[in-house]
Design a protein around this motif. Structure first.
Motif, short mmCIF file in Angstrom:
data_model
loop_
_atom_site.label_atom_id
_atom_site.label_comp_id
_atom_site.label_asym_id
_atom_site.label_seq_id
_atom_site.Cartn_x
_atom_site.Cartn_y
_atom_site.Cartn_z
N GLU A 330 39.59 39.14 33.42
CA GLU A 330 40.88 39.01 33.35
C GLU A 330 41.46 39.78 32.64
O GLU A 330 40.81 39.75 30.91
CB GLU A 330 41.96 38.32 33.17
N LEU A 331 41.72 41.18 32.95
CA LEU A 331 41.82 42.36 31.85
C LEU A 331 43.77 42.67 31.79
O LEU A 331 43.92 43.11 32.92
CB LEU A 331 40.77 44.19 32.31
N MET A 332 44.18 42.64 30.74
CA MET A 332 45.40 43.32 30.72
C MET A 332 45.71 44.81 29.52
O MET A 332 45.00 44.27 28.05
CB MET A 332 46.21 42.29 30.14
N ILE A 333 46.65 45.32 29.93
CA ILE A 333 46.93 46.08 28.72
C ILE A 333 48.24 46.07 29.17
O ILE A 333 49.07 46.61 30.51
CB ILE A 333 46.08 47.66 29.33
N GLU A 334 48.35 46.58 27.89
CA GLU A 334 49.71 46.24 27.53
C GLU A 334 50.30 46.81 26.41
O GLU A 334 50.14 47.09 25.26
CB GLU A 334 50.90 45.15 27.64
N ILE A 335 51.75 47.04 26.29
CA ILE A 335 52.63 47.77 24.64
C ILE A 335 53.45 46.92 24.26
O ILE A 335 54.69 45.74 25.43
CB ILE A 335 53.17 49.12 24.87
N ILE A 336 53.36 46.03 23.07
CA ILE A 336 54.14 45.11 22.89
C ILE A 336 54.38 45.07 21.32
O ILE A 336 53.57 45.53 20.14
CB ILE A 336 53.41 43.36 23.15
N ASP A 337 55.61 45.40 20.50
CA ASP A 337 55.86 45.82 19.35
C ASP A 337 55.49 46.97 18.96
O ASP A 337 54.80 46.67 17.46
CB ASP A 337 56.41 44.61 18.50
N ALA A 338 55.33 47.81 19.79
CA ALA A 338 55.14 48.99 18.78
C ALA A 338 53.67 48.99 18.74
O ALA A 338 52.42 49.65 17.65
CB ALA A 338 55.38 49.79 17.62
N PHE A 339 53.00 48.18 19.60
CA PHE A 339 51.36 47.92 19.47
C PHE A 339 50.97 47.92 20.86
O PHE A 339 51.37 47.46 21.97
CB PHE A 339 50.64 46.56 19.06
N PHE A 340 49.41 48.93 21.11
CA PHE A 340 49.01 49.27 22.58
C PHE A 340 48.14 47.70 22.49
O PHE A 340 46.98 47.98 21.51
CB PHE A 340 48.01 50.58 22.41
N ILE A 341 48.09 46.84 23.08
CA ILE A 341 46.79 45.57 23.39
C ILE A 341 45.95 45.72 24.37
O ILE A 341 46.33 45.70 25.52
CB ILE A 341 47.76 44.51 22.89
N VAL A 342 44.82 46.07 24.02
CA VAL A 342 44.02 45.79 25.91
C VAL A 342 43.73 44.22 25.10
O VAL A 342 42.63 43.12 23.76
CB VAL A 342 42.80 46.32 25.60
N THR A 343 42.87 42.86 26.24
CA THR A 343 43.04 42.15 26.54
C THR A 343 42.01 41.33 27.35
O THR A 343 42.63 42.24 28.41
CB THR A 343 43.81 40.66 26.56
N LEU A 344 40.80 41.32 26.95
CA LEU A 344 40.33 41.02 27.61
C LEU A 344 39.26 39.29 27.62
O LEU A 344 38.82 38.53 26.85
CB LEU A 344 38.74 42.16 27.54
N GLU A 345 39.05 39.04 28.67
CA GLU A 345 37.97 37.57 28.67
C GLU A 345 37.72 37.21 30.60
O GLU A 345 37.68 38.23 31.74
CB GLU A 345 39.96 36.29 29.26
N ILE A 346 36.38 36.90 30.00
CA ILE A 346 35.33 36.70 31.23
C ILE A 346 34.90 35.31 31.13
O ILE A 346 34.38 35.12 30.37
CB ILE A 346 34.42 37.66 31.05
N GLN A 347 34.87 34.73 32.48
CA GLN A 347 34.12 33.41 32.21
C GLN A 347 32.25 34.12 32.25
O GLN A 347 31.87 34.71 34.16
CB GLN A 347 34.40 32.70 33.46
N LEU A 348 32.03 34.05 31.60
CA LEU A 348 30.24 34.09 31.64
C LEU A 348 29.71 32.67 32.23
O LEU A 348 29.92 31.49 32.39
CB LEU A 348 29.86 33.67 30.26
N GLU A 349 28.86 33.32 33.30
CA GLU A 349 26.94 32.26 33.93
C GLU A 349 26.85 31.28 32.49
O GLU A 349 27.01 32.05 31.16
CB GLU A 349 26.46 33.13 34.15
N LYS A 350 26.87 30.03 32.90
CA LYS A 350 25.92 29.64 31.77
C LYS A 350 24.29 30.18 31.33
O LYS A 350 24.18 29.19 30.21
CB LYS A 350 25.13 28.06 32.51
N HIS A 351 24.10 30.95 32.39
CA HIS A 351 21.96 31.39 31.36
C HIS A 351 22.82 32.60 31.20
O HIS A 351 21.42 33.56 30.64
CB HIS A 351 21.64 31.37 32.62
N GLU A 352 24.26 33.03 30.96
CA GLU A 352 23.45 34.42 30.01
C GLU A 352 23.70 34.58 28.70
O GLU A 352 23.77 33.13 27.91
CB GLU A 352 25.37 35.08 30.29
#
Length: 352
Positions: A330-352
């Motif tokens: 899940e990738l989110m790109i947003e602007i909040i309170d004079a900040f450019f924010i990129v948030t990335l969440e990844i569900q990794l495989e168990k063997h990674e």
């Protein structure tokens, strides 16, 4: 060619021994309550070619040409013709044996050889068995070909996916080098004493790009070291106008991830970030626990009409994420309170 000859020879002997077995089956069947071996042998021998003809017509003409192609009307029509032909030949075999072998003495005919319906059922029992085996073989071949085709499609898709990933990597590298060389050029014009240090750090980054990024995956500690090297290079460029923090909490430092996964976001923060209150503020956090990866990169930013999320680096990383972690990120790109924010969440495989 030798293989074809070998397969043909093997098939011939399989058919030959199968029909020898069918002949012995007829002999055994008609020997019930009868000791007239002459009649039994001759009648079984006459019945065998009738069975062979009926079987081959069914398995090599009716089934592949009409049953498998779903031409059911023709299947019924020609199946009826086959039944009439086999019935006629069986009747000829029965009466021919009765006339020429027993000399019209009904007592010499074995009990099992007097019943036409029973003999017809016996012949079609063999035909049905061989037809069933033929259909099983056809089904197995179809499944085998389908599996082979499916594997080829999967292999082709993987190759296309890998080629696209390599293409995206090649796009990211020039983008990264372009930004860094611009920095060196600016310091060279100023004849800054930091120029040699920047070149040294760039050489380390190039070493990472040339030798590590070509791998499908690298250890997370190598990626973290690469990020720190890049931040140090930018600290030299910005001097005292930069406030940057990089916090990483990683349970397994030997975890492997695709290389250059976070760099486009970090590069974008330095390139498009705005100096607010005399400082460019950048905060980077990377947390990996169990099978969950969370990455956040935020930079001070003055909103303009330009779309800051459309750069080459960000567009490439979006495509890479779709290829590497489809429906698992899940990738989110947003602007909040004079900040450019990129948030990335990844569900990794168990063997990674």
């Amino acid at each position: 060619m030798f293989t074809n000859v070998l397969n043909t020879t093997k098939s011939f002997f399989l058919h030959f021994f199968f029909w020898i077995g069918v002949w012995f089956f007829f002999v055994y069947f008609f020997s019930y309550n009868s000791t007239d071996t002459v009649y039994i042998t001759w009648f079984s021998s006459l019945l065998l070619p009738i069975t062979i003809i009926t079987t081959y017509i069914t398995t090599y003409v009716l089934i592949p040409k009409y049953l498998l192609t779903k031409q059911y009307f023709k299947l019924g029509l020609y199946g009826f013709y086959t039944l009439v032909l086999s019935t006629y030949l069986i009747v000829l075999a029965i009466y021919g044996s009765f006339i020429f072998i027993t000399q019209l003495e009904i007592s010499k005919v074995p009990p099992m050889g007097r019943n036409f319906i029973f003999i017809l059922i016996l012949v079609y029992l063999v035909v049905g068995l061989t037809s069933f085996i033929s259909l099983l073989k056809h089904n197995f071949n179809v499944q085998s070909k389908f599996k082979t085709l499916e594997n080829k499609i999967l292999e082709t898709n993987l190759q296309i996916k890998q080629q696209e990933l390599n293409y995206l990597k090649k796009q990211i590298h020039p983008h990264f080098l372009f930004n860094t060389l611009n920095t060196i050029y600016g310091f060279a014009l100023k004849k800054s004493e930091h120029t040699p240090d920047i070149i040294l750090k760039l050489s380390n980054l190039l070493d990472y790009i040339l030798y590590q990024v070509q791998k499908p995956k690298v250890q997370i500690n190598e990626e973290v070291a690469h990020i720190k090297e890049y931040i140090e290079l930018e600290e030299i460029r910005f001097k005292d106008r930069l406030l940057v923090s990089f916090i990483n909490k990683i349970d397994d430092t030997f975890l492997e991830i695709p290389p250059m996964l976070f760099m486009p976001f970090i590069e974008n923060a330095f390139k498009h970030g705005s100096i607010v209150n005399h400082f460019l503020t950048i905060e980077i956090q990377l947390t990996i626990t169990d099978s969950n990866l969370q990455f956040e990169c935020k930079n001070s930013f003055i909103d303009t009409s330009a779309d800051e999320s459309s750069g080459i680096g960000l567009e490439n990383i979006k495509k890479r994420l779709q290829l590497l972690y489809p429906e698992k990120h899940e990738l989110m790109i947003e602007i909040i309170d004079a900040f450019f924010i990129v948030t990335l969440e990844i569900q990794l495989e168990k063997h990674e």
